[in-house]
Design an enzyme around this catalytic site. Structure first.
Site, PDB file in Angstrom:
ATOM      1  N   ASP A  57       0.846  -1.181   0.000  1.00 14.16           N
ATOM      2  CA  ASP A  57       0.000   0.000   0.000  1.00 14.16           C
ATOM      3  C   ASP A  57       0.891   1.243   0.000  1.00 14.16           C
ATOM      4  O   ASP A  57       1.789   1.362   0.826  1.00 14.16           O
ATOM      5  CB  ASP A  57      -0.880  -0.033   1.249  1.00 14.16           C
ATOM      6  CG  ASP A  57      -1.818   1.137   1.358  1.00 14.16           C
ATOM      7  OD1 ASP A  57      -1.747   2.037   0.512  1.00 14.16           O
ATOM      8  OD2 ASP A  57      -2.622   1.156   2.306  1.00 14.16           O
ATOM      9  N   ARG A 111       5.468   2.092  10.233  1.00 15.54           N
ATOM     10  CA  ARG A 111       5.433   3.305   9.421  1.00 15.54           C
ATOM     11  C   ARG A 111       6.453   4.283  10.004  1.00 15.54           C
ATOM     12  O   ARG A 111       6.151   5.060  10.910  1.00 15.54           O
ATOM     13  CB  ARG A 111       4.032   3.894   9.382  1.00 15.54           C
ATOM     14  CG  ARG A 111       3.030   2.953   8.698  1.00 15.54           C
ATOM     15  CD  ARG A 111       1.636   3.534   8.590  1.00 15.54           C
ATOM     16  NE  ARG A 111       0.716   2.570   7.996  1.00 15.54           N
ATOM     17  CZ  ARG A 111      -0.607   2.738   7.933  1.00 15.54           C
ATOM     18  NH1 ARG A 111      -1.155   3.842   8.428  1.00 15.54           N
ATOM     19  NH2 ARG A 111      -1.386   1.824   7.380  1.00 15.54           N
ATOM     20  N   GLN A 126      -3.977  -3.300  12.754  1.00 14.53           N
ATOM     21  CA  GLN A 126      -5.370  -3.106  12.372  1.00 14.53           C
ATOM     22  C   GLN A 126      -5.972  -4.405  11.850  1.00 14.53           C
ATOM     23  O   GLN A 126      -5.259  -5.332  11.488  1.00 14.53           O
ATOM     24  CB  GLN A 126      -5.502  -2.001  11.323  1.00 14.53           C
ATOM     25  CG  GLN A 126      -4.837  -2.270   9.990  1.00 14.53           C
ATOM     26  CD  GLN A 126      -4.911  -1.075   9.047  1.00 14.53           C
ATOM     27  OE1 GLN A 126      -4.872   0.070   9.459  1.00 14.53           O
ATOM     28  NE2 GLN A 126      -5.012  -1.348   7.752  1.00 14.53           N
ATOM     29  N   ASP A 246     -13.818   7.707   5.318  1.00 12.99           N
ATOM     30  CA  ASP A 246     -13.273   7.421   6.647  1.00 12.99           C
ATOM     31  C   ASP A 246     -14.386   7.434   7.681  1.00 12.99           C
ATOM     32  O   ASP A 246     -15.286   8.289   7.635  1.00 12.99           O
ATOM     33  CB  ASP A 246     -12.242   8.481   7.063  1.00 12.99           C
ATOM     34  CG  ASP A 246     -10.947   8.390   6.270  1.00 12.99           C
ATOM     35  OD1 ASP A 246     -10.732   7.363   5.598  1.00 12.99           O
ATOM     36  OD2 ASP A 246     -10.157   9.351   6.331  1.00 12.99           O
ATOM     37  N   GLU A 259      -9.985   9.189  13.684  1.00 12.46           N
ATOM     38  CA  GLU A 259     -10.272   8.278  12.570  1.00 12.46           C
ATOM     39  C   GLU A 259     -10.129   6.848  13.052  1.00 12.46           C
ATOM     40  O   GLU A 259      -9.082   6.447  13.547  1.00 12.46           O
ATOM     41  CB  GLU A 259      -9.315   8.529  11.413  1.00 12.46           C
ATOM     42  CG  GLU A 259      -9.533   7.580  10.240  1.00 12.46           C
ATOM     43  CD  GLU A 259      -8.417   7.647   9.204  1.00 12.46           C
ATOM     44  OE1 GLU A 259      -8.039   6.572   8.687  1.00 12.46           O
ATOM     45  OE2 GLU A 259      -7.921   8.757   8.943  1.00 12.46           O
ATOM     46  N   SER A 262     -10.355   3.615   7.537  1.00 15.86           N
ATOM     47  CA  SER A 262     -10.334   4.096   6.157  1.00 15.86           C
ATOM     48  C   SER A 262     -10.786   2.930   5.293  1.00 15.86           C
ATOM     49  O   SER A 262     -10.261   1.820   5.433  1.00 15.86           O
ATOM     50  CB  SER A 262      -8.922   4.546   5.763  1.00 15.86           C
ATOM     51  OG  SER A 262      -8.868   4.893   4.397  1.00 15.86           O
TER      52      SER A 262
END
Length: 345
Positions: A57, A111, A126, A246, A259, A262
């Site tokens: 991604d 990340r 997630q 979102d 959030e 997504s």
């Protein structure tokens, strides 16, 4: 440190042992509810994929994946996943999943370019999910129905947490409000995208913001999206572009929007080619994932990711995601958090 939110008179409602028990309660209960609502079965997922196949991604297109050489593959490069948006679609094709059913998995990622604060960490966990749909399902109404099912699972989990720990009081509204990012821009034309999110979430409590990735009337997208998984350029039933969005909630502990997910209907052949052209990424059409999609070898799908630590943080009413997960934080942030009553794991 300037981005650290320090809630006044914050006091954790659970001690560290209760917090660990609460995390397990939430993860066990929510994933079972998600599986039931969307008819998903669990699969095993990779932590890394080979570089150059177009499977990883790309998020906003600027984040650098963590890479390393593989000795037994002549030092071919592997990338730690950012998410599994494309991998899931390949897996659905491989497993020959029928329309109306899908898969979910525990996705763990690193990340390295994340800006660390109360809700962002180097470590991302997630539930990544993906389901097969038909051509007639590629509508805003279908997207909204799936969002409502996910939100129902979140609220059921909130009820369980509050029954288990009476000191935690529920705050999520009964219904989730739907609004397109263009409509939101017209409501608050003088605000930044983040300020608009805060304003609409404070007003309604829970919002699904539709249409993220394509340019709005001010010439800018609400937020960035890669061109090759969510469909953000197809015109929906309301005449506005975007079949993605979102799930956002107003989080009173931090006084800001949060959030949780997504997600969206994924690109088909036409929207992939269109979005690659819009973003100037036409060369990606030659990569393995994109070639499979353009050749009609991948099913039409809807999918997304739901933050595990983020959901636990919200439901256990914690001020910092580091109270939920073990990660690396600046020493100054650790000291400051401990001083104000939110010690980081």
């Amino acid at each position: 440190m300037s981005k650290l939110i320090k809630p006044l008179e914050y006091k954790a409602l659970l001690n560290m042992r209760q917090t660990e028990q609460g995390i397990k309660l939430i993860k066990d209960f929510f994933q079972q509810n998600l599986s039931t609502e969307l008819r998903l079965h669990r699969v095993t997922a990779p932590l890394f994929v080979l570089k150059g196949l177009g499977i990883n991604d790309d998020l906003n297109g600027v984040e650098r994946p963590v890479t390393f050489p593989i000795k037994d593959l002549d030092d071919a490069k592997a990338e730690v996943v950012h998410s599994l948006a494309k991998w899931k679609r390949l897996t659905l094709a491989e497993y020959e999943i029928e329309p109306g059913y899908g898969i979910y998995t525990d996705m763990n990622a690193i990340r390295a370019d994340e800006e660390l604060d109360n809700i962002h960490s180097l470590y991302v966990d997630q539930w990544d999910w993906e389901a097969v749909i038909t051509r007639k399902d590629r509508t805003i109404d279908y997207l909204k129905d799936v969002v409502k099912r996910i939100y129902c699972a979140i609220r059921r989990t909130e009820y369980l947490v509050c029954e288990t720990y009476p000191q935690i009081k529920p705050f999520l509204p009964k219904d989730i409000h739907f609004i397109h990012s263009e409509e939101l821009l017209q409501m608050y034309p003088d605000m930044t995208a983040k300020e608009r999110e805060d304003a609409i979430c404070k007003k309604y409590g829970a919002v699904f913001l539709i249409g993220i990735g394509g340019d709005l009337s001010n010439g800018e997208p609400h937020d960035g999206r890669a061109p090759d998984y969510d469909d953000w350029s197809t015109e929906g039933d309301n005449g506005l572009k975007g079949l993605n969005g979102d799930i956002l909630i107003w989080y009173p502990i931090l006084g800001r929007s949060l959030e949780l997910s997504s997600m969206g209907i994924r690109v088909d052949k036409e929207s992939l080619l269109r979005q690659l052209e819009i973003t100037g990424k036409q060369e990606r059409a030659e990569l393995y994932f994109h070639h499979q999609l353009l050749e009609g070898k991948l099913p039409l799908t809807i999918g997304g990711g739901i933050g595990q630590s983020r959901l636990c943080q919200m439901l256990l009413q914690k001020a910092h995601i580091g109270e939920i997960q073990a990660s690396i934080w600046p020493d100054e942030m650790r000291r400051e958090c401990k001083k104000i009553g939110m010690p980081l794991i």
